[in-house]
Structure formats: C-alpha cells, structure tokens
Motif scaffolding. Sequence first.
Motif, short mmCIF file in Angstrom:
data_model
loop_
_atom_site.label_atom_id
_atom_site.label_comp_id
_atom_site.label_asym_id
_atom_site.label_seq_id
_atom_site.Cartn_x
_atom_site.Cartn_y
_atom_site.Cartn_z
N VAL B 131 -35.39 23.91 -41.37
CA VAL B 131 -35.86 25.24 -41.79
C VAL B 131 -34.69 26.21 -41.76
N GLU B 132 -34.86 27.28 -42.50
CA GLU B 132 -33.81 28.31 -42.53
C GLU B 132 -33.85 29.13 -41.26
N GLY B 133 -32.72 29.66 -40.91
CA GLY B 133 -32.65 30.54 -39.74
C GLY B 133 -33.24 31.90 -40.08
N GLY B 134 -33.91 32.50 -39.13
CA GLY B 134 -34.45 33.85 -39.33
C GLY B 134 -33.77 34.80 -38.35
N ALA B 213 -35.42 10.48 -22.75
CA ALA B 213 -34.03 10.40 -22.28
C ALA B 213 -33.06 10.41 -23.46
N GLY B 214 -31.94 11.06 -23.23
CA GLY B 214 -30.90 11.06 -24.26
C GLY B 214 -30.60 12.45 -24.80
N ARG B 215 -29.76 12.47 -25.83
CA ARG B 215 -29.34 13.74 -26.42
C ARG B 215 -30.19 14.00 -27.66
N HIS B 216 -30.67 15.24 -27.79
CA HIS B 216 -31.54 15.58 -28.92
C HIS B 216 -31.18 16.96 -29.44
N SER B 217 -31.67 17.22 -30.66
CA SER B 217 -31.53 18.59 -31.15
C SER B 217 -32.87 19.28 -30.98
N LEU B 218 -32.81 20.49 -30.48
CA LEU B 218 -34.02 21.29 -30.26
C LEU B 218 -33.97 22.47 -31.20
N SER B 219 -35.08 22.71 -31.86
CA SER B 219 -35.15 23.88 -32.74
C SER B 219 -36.46 24.61 -32.46
N VAL B 224 -43.86 32.57 -40.35
CA VAL B 224 -43.97 34.01 -40.60
C VAL B 224 -45.05 34.26 -41.66
N GLU B 225 -46.04 35.03 -41.25
CA GLU B 225 -47.16 35.42 -42.12
C GLU B 225 -47.79 34.22 -42.82
N GLY B 226 -47.99 33.15 -42.08
CA GLY B 226 -48.71 31.98 -42.59
C GLY B 226 -47.97 31.22 -43.67
N ARG B 230 -39.36 29.74 -39.94
CA ARG B 230 -38.00 30.23 -39.74
C ARG B 230 -37.53 29.83 -38.35
N ARG B 231 -36.25 29.49 -38.27
CA ARG B 231 -35.69 29.08 -36.98
C ARG B 231 -35.36 30.31 -36.13
N ILE B 232 -35.86 30.31 -34.91
CA ILE B 232 -35.52 31.39 -33.96
C ILE B 232 -34.19 31.06 -33.29
#
Lengths: 254, 244
Positions: B131-134, B213-219, B224-226, B230-232
């Motif tokens: 997703v795009e960053g907001g 366990a292990g390395r991950h990406s968290l997003s 927004v408005e249904g 957007r990425r916080i």
Amino acid sequence: MAPDHGDLDLVRAPRPMSDEAKARWQAAASSLGERSAYKKVWDLQARDPDVASLSVAGHTDEATLELTARGFIDTLRSTVGVGPDDVVLEIGCGIARVGRPLSRECLHWFGADISAEMLGHAAARLGDRPNTTLVELSTVGLQEFPRDAFDLVYCTVVFMHLFEWDRYRYVEEALRVLRPGGRCYFDNFSLDSEHGWNVFMEGARYPLERRPAHLSMSSSREELGTYLRRAGFTDVRVHDLPNELIAATGRKPD
Amino acid sequence: MDGIPPVSPAPGGPDPRVAALEAELAAVRRREAEFRAKMVHEFLDRGERNTYLHVLHEERAELIKRQQESFADLEDLTRRLEAESARAAELEAALGEVRGSWAWRLAAPLRAAARAIRRKAPAPAAGRAQVEGGVFTYYLHTSPFRIYRDPRFTLRGWAWPQDGRAVTAVRVCIDGRAFDGRHGLEEPEVVKRYGPQPSNPRPGFEVTFETPAGRHSLSLEAQVEGAAWRRIMATSIWCEPRGR
C-alpha cells in the motif's frame, strides 16, 4: 470530679447481648493465629456497625456509649487531668466512643485506629465535631504523627487485644509524640480481679483451634508500670480503678 | 499535672499586673497548643503526599525497568547487525572473487539470455500489493521497535490522517499477511491535547498479530473513508520466542 463508679462498670460490658448480635460477632471473628494482623481482624469486626460497637464497647445504643465514655473521661480527669487547651491523641479510638464527648473538653482531639472500617463509623459519629481528626494507622505504632505534639495520649480498652510487644510499642511511641511534660494513660483489665479471672477462664474454655483473634488478654500492674518506666516516662503510677481495670500513667520528662 | 506556677499574692489583694501576666501566659499556652495541633495536621497532610509520592516512585521504577529492557534489546539488535554486516562483507568478497573468475566470464552470454527471457515473461502475482504511504499524526503506546518474545503482540496507539479524513479500519501486515484490528477507541488525553478531531473523534486503535520466529516486515495500515489503505508506518521486526 470523682469518677462515677456505676458508669464505669459499663465499660466491662456486663449487659446481656442478644443471641443475634452474638452470632454476628462470632461470624466476624478471625482465628487466634491472625491476632497480629490487627488491620484485618478489626476491619472484619467493624464491617457491621453494631458488631463494631459491641467489639469495642460491649453495647450498641448511643446513650450507653455516651454514659461509658463519660465514666472514662472522669477517670482521665482523676488520673492525668484534661484541660481545655489540651491537644489529645487516642490510640485505638474505634468508633470514637470517648472522642465524641471528650472533644468538647479539649482543644483538639485526634483519634487513631488501625481499622479503616472502624474509622468510617467514627467519622459518622463525629460529623458535628470540628475539632476532631481521625487517622488510619498503617501498622502498629504512631509513625503517622510528629514528635512533641500532644499534651495527652491515652489508650483505653485496647491493650487486651494486643500482644505484649505491640502494647510496649505504643507506649514507646506515645513518649515520642508527647510534648515534654505531656501525660499518658494506658489501661487493661487485671488478671487478679474477679472480672479479669472470668475473662481469662472464658478464653480458656475455647477449643484450641477456635480461639478468636480478638480474645481479651489481661495485664498485670508490674507489666504496665514496666512498659512506662522502660520507655522513659517519669512520675509513673499504676492505678487500681473501681471497675477492676488497672491503668498506668506517666509524664514525658521536660 | 501541668499548671501555672503559683504566684505569691500581693499584700492587700491580687496584683492586677500578676493577673494580666497570668492571662497573657494562658493566651500564649493556648496559641502554642493551637500551633501544635496545626503542626500535626500539616504532618498528616505531608504523609498523604508521601503516599502519592510513593506511587510515583513505583511508576518511575517500572519505567526504568522497561527502559533497561529496551536498552538490552537494542544492544542485542546492534550485535546482530554487526554480525550480519560482517557476514555481508564476507559474501561480497566471495562474490567479487566469483565475478573475477574465468568461469563467470565464460557464462556471461547465458546470463544475458536469461535476463532477456525474464523481461518478456509476466511478473509473478504478489501475495498482497504494497500500500502507499499516507501522512498521519500518530502515536504508538506499545512500541513495535523491540525483539518479540511472545507468540502474539498487541500494537496500541492512535492515528488520524493529516488531511482530516476518517479512518474506517486498521490492520497490521506481517510479511503481507493481514491482521485486522479494532479502531474507534477512546483517547480522551489525545483529544484534550490536540483538540477534537471531527472525522476521528475516537482515534484509538489496537491490533493483535502473530509473531512467528524470524525476521519479518511489519506494516501498520489504515483504511481511509472505506476506500484505499494507507501505510501509517513500517519497519522490520525480529521475533525470537523465549528460551531460544
């Protein structure tokens, strides 16, 4: 003023107690093993206002409470004196049986008790007494109070519920919080009186495992006198009171 | 027991000066007693403040403990980073050797042909489109910057888009796997500080996600408005169950 002996007899609770009141009192009892857990034992005793009155005074009606308190104030007058400029502390004030009438005769009355429940009842009875303050003690002792503050510290009908070490702790603390020249009064029932022996035998009749934590335990003249002298009081005197109580009084050195 | 010291009466009746002195002495004694009663009250007040102070000390001790735990995690992560950097350097050196070798040069036409084929082939389907960053105003009560020891973690915080639109859902994606959260939670202190947020009157949220366990990406993402997500914020996380 001479003590009114008839009134003082009421302090010993000779009045018959109703079966229903007795049952509630029994239900609120902790076991002897918990005697040192004073806060728990006395909070439990004080949850019911009637049980609270019974356990600290032996009766529940306001008129009798006032009458017995008057008798005790006479004893205070005749032993250590009470003056209108006195700042007074009662150790183990319970429901403020004594504090309510005594506050009319002193500058300010402080009541200390380890049971918050008891103090709740006391607060309800002292609503019209602006010169009174109630303080919940966190544990045995008077650490909540500053040194050299009071003219008179007294403790009545309390020692019978305490272990000896804790009795002495309060005597030591009384010396600390009294101003130089201040007076103290501590009483208990004596084993060598008829009343004392009856109370002793009543306790002896309890099955070992059912002895309640609030079971009354006597003092001797020597015990009370020794506490006061060892703590550092002067002018120590032990009084035989007409109601078969004994009391030790003393004065903090100047 | 106490009393005013006896004063010899003057011949011919009480001396008015003595009477005045006695009255003054009585007044002084009363003032002194009033002072002592006031002193006791002040002492008692201070005792109550000390009780509150005790609570603050307890909270401070707890915060110091948490800070120390965070420092320990940070130190651990720094050591891992150093180890990984050293390993990366070794691999780079090995790769350099391979690239300088006769066999690598010999296979160059084959690699070029493979790249051309890959360019023509369709791209593999992504598990979840990024997703795009907001642009959000946000705060996380539970910091995601840690070593995750437990199998689950709950991220709590508050957020709203700076363009004033409403957040209608919140989720956390771990390596593209979505964990839906709860939003619309009360944050009275935040509203008090930043003022009312008409589109997000209750800006609080919480999302519980698994931490294998292990390395991950968290997003952390908000819808927004249904409509669009957007990425916080996003970060890498390291999960290491207790006892490893």
